[in-house]
Write an enzyme that holds these catalytic residues in place. Structure first.
Site, mmCIF file in Angstrom:
data_model
loop_
_atom_site.group_PDB
_atom_site.id
_atom_site.type_symbol
_atom_site.label_atom_id
_atom_site.label_comp_id
_atom_site.label_asym_id
_atom_site.label_seq_id
_atom_site.Cartn_x
_atom_site.Cartn_y
_atom_site.Cartn_z
ATOM 1 N N GLY A 38 0.807 -1.223 0.000
ATOM 2 C CA GLY A 38 0.000 0.000 0.000
ATOM 3 C C GLY A 38 0.834 1.263 0.000
ATOM 4 O O GLY A 38 1.999 1.256 0.409
ATOM 5 N N ASN A 39 0.258 2.342 -0.502
ATOM 6 C CA ASN A 39 0.949 3.635 -0.507
ATOM 7 C C ASN A 39 -0.073 4.761 -0.599
ATOM 8 O O ASN A 39 -1.180 4.567 -1.079
ATOM 9 C CB ASN A 39 1.978 3.709 -1.646
ATOM 10 C CG ASN A 39 1.492 3.016 -2.891
ATOM 11 O OD1 ASN A 39 0.656 3.548 -3.609
ATOM 12 N ND2 ASN A 39 1.972 1.811 -3.147
ATOM 13 N N GLU A 68 5.002 2.602 -6.837
ATOM 14 C CA GLU A 68 3.756 2.953 -7.528
ATOM 15 C C GLU A 68 3.633 4.439 -7.827
ATOM 16 O O GLU A 68 2.570 4.905 -8.233
ATOM 17 C CB GLU A 68 2.544 2.491 -6.713
ATOM 18 C CG GLU A 68 2.452 0.999 -6.505
ATOM 19 C CD GLU A 68 2.135 0.206 -7.768
ATOM 20 O OE1 GLU A 68 2.306 0.732 -8.893
ATOM 21 O OE2 GLU A 68 1.724 -0.950 -7.621
ATOM 22 N N HIS A 96 -3.640 3.976 -2.167
ATOM 23 C CA HIS A 96 -3.607 2.652 -2.792
ATOM 24 C C HIS A 96 -3.543 1.600 -1.690
ATOM 25 O O HIS A 96 -2.612 1.600 -0.876
ATOM 26 C CB HIS A 96 -2.395 2.511 -3.721
ATOM 27 C CG HIS A 96 -2.150 1.096 -4.124
ATOM 28 N ND1 HIS A 96 -3.122 0.299 -4.692
ATOM 29 C CD2 HIS A 96 -1.047 0.302 -4.023
ATOM 30 C CE1 HIS A 96 -2.627 -0.905 -4.931
ATOM 31 N NE2 HIS A 96 -1.373 -0.925 -4.525
ATOM 32 N N HIS A 105 -4.926 -2.717 -0.434
ATOM 33 C CA HIS A 105 -5.127 -4.074 -0.961
ATOM 34 C C HIS A 105 -6.403 -4.693 -0.396
ATOM 35 O O HIS A 105 -6.386 -5.848 0.045
ATOM 36 C CB HIS A 105 -3.905 -4.932 -0.632
ATOM 37 C CG HIS A 105 -2.668 -4.514 -1.365
ATOM 38 N ND1 HIS A 105 -1.406 -4.884 -1.002
ATOM 39 C CD2 HIS A 105 -2.514 -3.741 -2.481
ATOM 40 C CE1 HIS A 105 -0.511 -4.372 -1.846
ATOM 41 N NE2 HIS A 105 -1.160 -3.661 -2.746
ATOM 42 N N HIS A 115 -4.772 -7.271 -7.784
ATOM 43 C CA HIS A 115 -3.826 -6.442 -7.038
ATOM 44 C C HIS A 115 -4.465 -5.673 -5.875
ATOM 45 O O HIS A 115 -4.181 -5.975 -4.722
ATOM 46 C CB HIS A 115 -3.120 -5.497 -8.026
ATOM 47 C CG HIS A 115 -2.091 -4.627 -7.403
ATOM 48 N ND1 HIS A 115 -1.289 -3.794 -8.135
ATOM 49 C CD2 HIS A 115 -1.733 -4.442 -6.110
ATOM 50 C CE1 HIS A 115 -0.474 -3.144 -7.319
ATOM 51 N NE2 HIS A 115 -0.730 -3.515 -6.086
#
Ligand SMILES: [Zn+2]
Length: 222
Positions: free
Chosen positions: A37-38, A85, A104, A106, A167
């Site tokens: 994640g970001n 990313e 972002h 998951h 993803h």
């Protein structure tokens, strides 16, 4: 740029604190893992953004861990490596001046439904008001220009949330908490829909007429 931020009562220091807070929230909610994640954010209208780093435990980030990039990915401030990313974060900011934060994550249930080929439905008020427009893109390798291009296309079409097949999810917001709300609402709606379907029922949806009324009342586009 700085003046704009001050007008909105938001400083870069506050922005960085808030990015770390959003990452902690996502980690606690099980929407990201230790290294997954970001999150990124920019002051309104800026041509640069702050993003979480690569390869550092995501549950306890501090503002010193973050990096500032321009929209071509050049590091303007900070140490270490930015999230791999970064290309799709930059691509979104390029095509969506209204978006100032990108999350972002998951989301396991949202992803599970997408893997089963099931689309999210307008089953709750939040699904209608917060998510508005959810798109899906086929699998592309993380960090690639191909993925950034696919995401940018959907972002340009006005998506608030984009599911990355095989993803995770990308949530777009006018600010960090708006983007966090989109990521969390995706999972909330996916879970409720999954429960109804697991019990063998087709969940009833909010009628299209009511949906249109909501958008009109709150002046929201789709
Ligand atoms: Zn990911």
């Amino acid at each position: 740029m700085h003046i704009l931020g001050d007008v909105f009562g938001l400083s870069e220091e506050q922005l960085k604190e808030d990015i770390c807070k959003v990452m902690r929230n996502l980690f606690r909610r099980g929407l990201i893992s230790a290294l997954g994640g970001n999150v990124s954010a920019r002051l309104p209208g800026a041509n640069a953004f702050w993003i979480t780093p690569s390869g550092i435990f995501k549950g306890e980030l501090t503002p010193e861990d973050l990096l500032k990039l321009d929209l071509d990915g050049n590091v303007l401030d900070g140490f270490g490596r930015p999230s791999i990313e970064w290309p799709f974060h930059a691509a979104i900011y390029k095509v969506r001046p209204d978006v100032n934060a990108v999350v972002h994550a998951h989301n396991p249930v949202t992803l599970g439904l997408a893997l089963a080929g099931i689309r999210l439905k307008p089953i709750t008020v939040e699904a209608v008001m917060v998510l508005r427009k959810v798109e899906i893109v086929p699998f592309a390798f993380p960090g690639t220009d191909k993925l950034a291009k696919l995401v940018a296309e959907k972002a340009a079409s006005g998506a608030r949330a984009i599911i990355l097949q095989n993803h995770g999810v990308v949530a777009l917001g006018s600010n960090l908490y708006d983007a966090e709300a989109v990521a969390e609402t995706l999972e909330e709606v996916a879970t409720a829909q999954f429960v109804a379907m697991a019990l063998g029922k087709e969940p009833p949806v909010i009628p299209e007429k009511e949906v249109e009324l909501y958008y009109k009342l709150y002046g929201l586009g789709r």
